[in-house]
Design a protein around this motif. Structure first.
Motif, PDB file in Angstrom:
ATOM      1  N   TYR A  47       0.849  -1.180   0.000  1.00  0.00           N
ATOM      2  CA  TYR A  47       0.000   0.000   0.000  1.00  0.00           C
ATOM      3  C   TYR A  47       0.894   1.243   0.000  1.00  0.00           C
ATOM      4  CZ  TYR A  47      -3.811  -3.099   1.458  1.00  0.00           C
ATOM      5  OH  TYR A  47      -4.743  -4.101   1.522  1.00  0.00           O
ATOM      6  N   TRP A  49       0.747   4.819   1.320  1.00  0.00           N
ATOM      7  CA  TRP A  49      -0.015   5.649   2.238  1.00  0.00           C
ATOM      8  C   TRP A  49       0.591   7.040   2.349  1.00  0.00           C
ATOM      9  CZ3 TRP A  49      -0.452   1.458   6.602  1.00  0.00           C
ATOM     10  CH2 TRP A  49      -1.486   0.577   6.279  1.00  0.00           C
ATOM     11  N   ASP A  55      -4.619   5.574   6.005  1.00  0.00           N
ATOM     12  CA  ASP A  55      -5.627   5.473   4.958  1.00  0.00           C
ATOM     13  C   ASP A  55      -5.380   6.637   4.005  1.00  0.00           C
ATOM     14  OD1 ASP A  55      -6.518   7.617   6.413  1.00  0.00           O
ATOM     15  OD2 ASP A  55      -8.293   6.592   7.207  1.00  0.00           O
ATOM     16  N   ILE A  79      -8.208   2.589   2.133  1.00  0.00           N
ATOM     17  CA  ILE A  79      -6.859   2.154   2.486  1.00  0.00           C
ATOM     18  C   ILE A  79      -5.923   2.174   1.282  1.00  0.00           C
ATOM     19  CG2 ILE A  79      -7.286  -0.307   2.067  1.00  0.00           C
ATOM     20  CD1 ILE A  79      -5.563  -0.912   4.512  1.00  0.00           C
TER      21      ILE A  79
END
Length: 211
Positions: A47, A49, A55, A79
């Protein structure tokens, strides 16, 4: 500043050569690490971020004319969608090195999810998809923020290792409907991120934002 077109470059890159070029990055590459300090692995799922939260991650969205290809956006309520990094010939993901970035998700568009730069206006580009890893418009770099406590804080840069080509940071642009699109251009400030490894990585099973 208008930069003369190099004869050996394909004509389709001429727009890239006309925008605020800078010298190629000169610092030494180092392994990119995630929030836990572990080196990023090519092909792994991560991810992306924002610096201040877990998130608001990067994902895909239908912007502009609400058509394909999808653009790379930041969704404050989501997310994010996993991305993978690919660096030919290396078993780690280094900074300041040409790489390609691919969202590992299923989308409504029957097109690749590889990042690419897409011309939007004079001196302005969106970070879109439907890229080709072999094309210069899909070559991005990761740059670490300088500072004693900034070892896991990074930003993206479009800066292919080709003399005279556009070299500029990737930031966010707020579209007319409020969508935060990743972009490059005048007035676009660097967007700093951290990487979080996806513990259980469901390839092509995660949706995307339609914002």
């Amino acid at each position: 500043m208008k930069v003369a077109m190099l004869q050996f470059l394909p004509l389709c890159f001429s727009l890239l050569l006309a925008f605020n070029t800078q010298p190629l990055l000169a610092a030494e590459p180092e392994p990119v690490v995630d929030k836990q300090g572990n080196p990023l692995q090519p092909g792994g799922g991560y991810y992306v971020w924002p610096l201040w939260a877990d998130d608001g991650g990067l994902t895909l969205g239908q912007t502009r004319n609400k058509t394909c290809p999808l653009d790379v956006i930041r969704d404050p309520s989501f997310i994010g969608s996993p991305v993978s990094f690919f660096v030919p010939g290396l078993d780690h993901v280094p900074t300041l090195t040409d790489l390609t970035i691919d969202f590992q998700v299923r989308t409504v568009c029957n097109q690749p999810t590889v990042w690419r730069l897409s011309k939007e206006g004079a001196g302005f580009w969106f970070v879109s998809t439907s890229g080709n890893p072999q094309d210069i418009t899909s070559k991005f770099k990761i740059e670490r923020l300088e500072g004693e406590h900034a070892y896991e804080i990074y930003s993206f840069k479009f800066c292919p290792s080709v003399p005279g080509v556009l070299c500029a940071p990737v930031g966010t642009f707020e579209d007319a409907d409020g969508t935060k699109v990743m972009a490059i251009g005048d007035g676009i400030e660097t967007y700093y991120v951290r990487f979080q490894k996806v513990s259980t990585y469901p390839l092509k099973n995660q949706g995307f934002s339609s914002a």
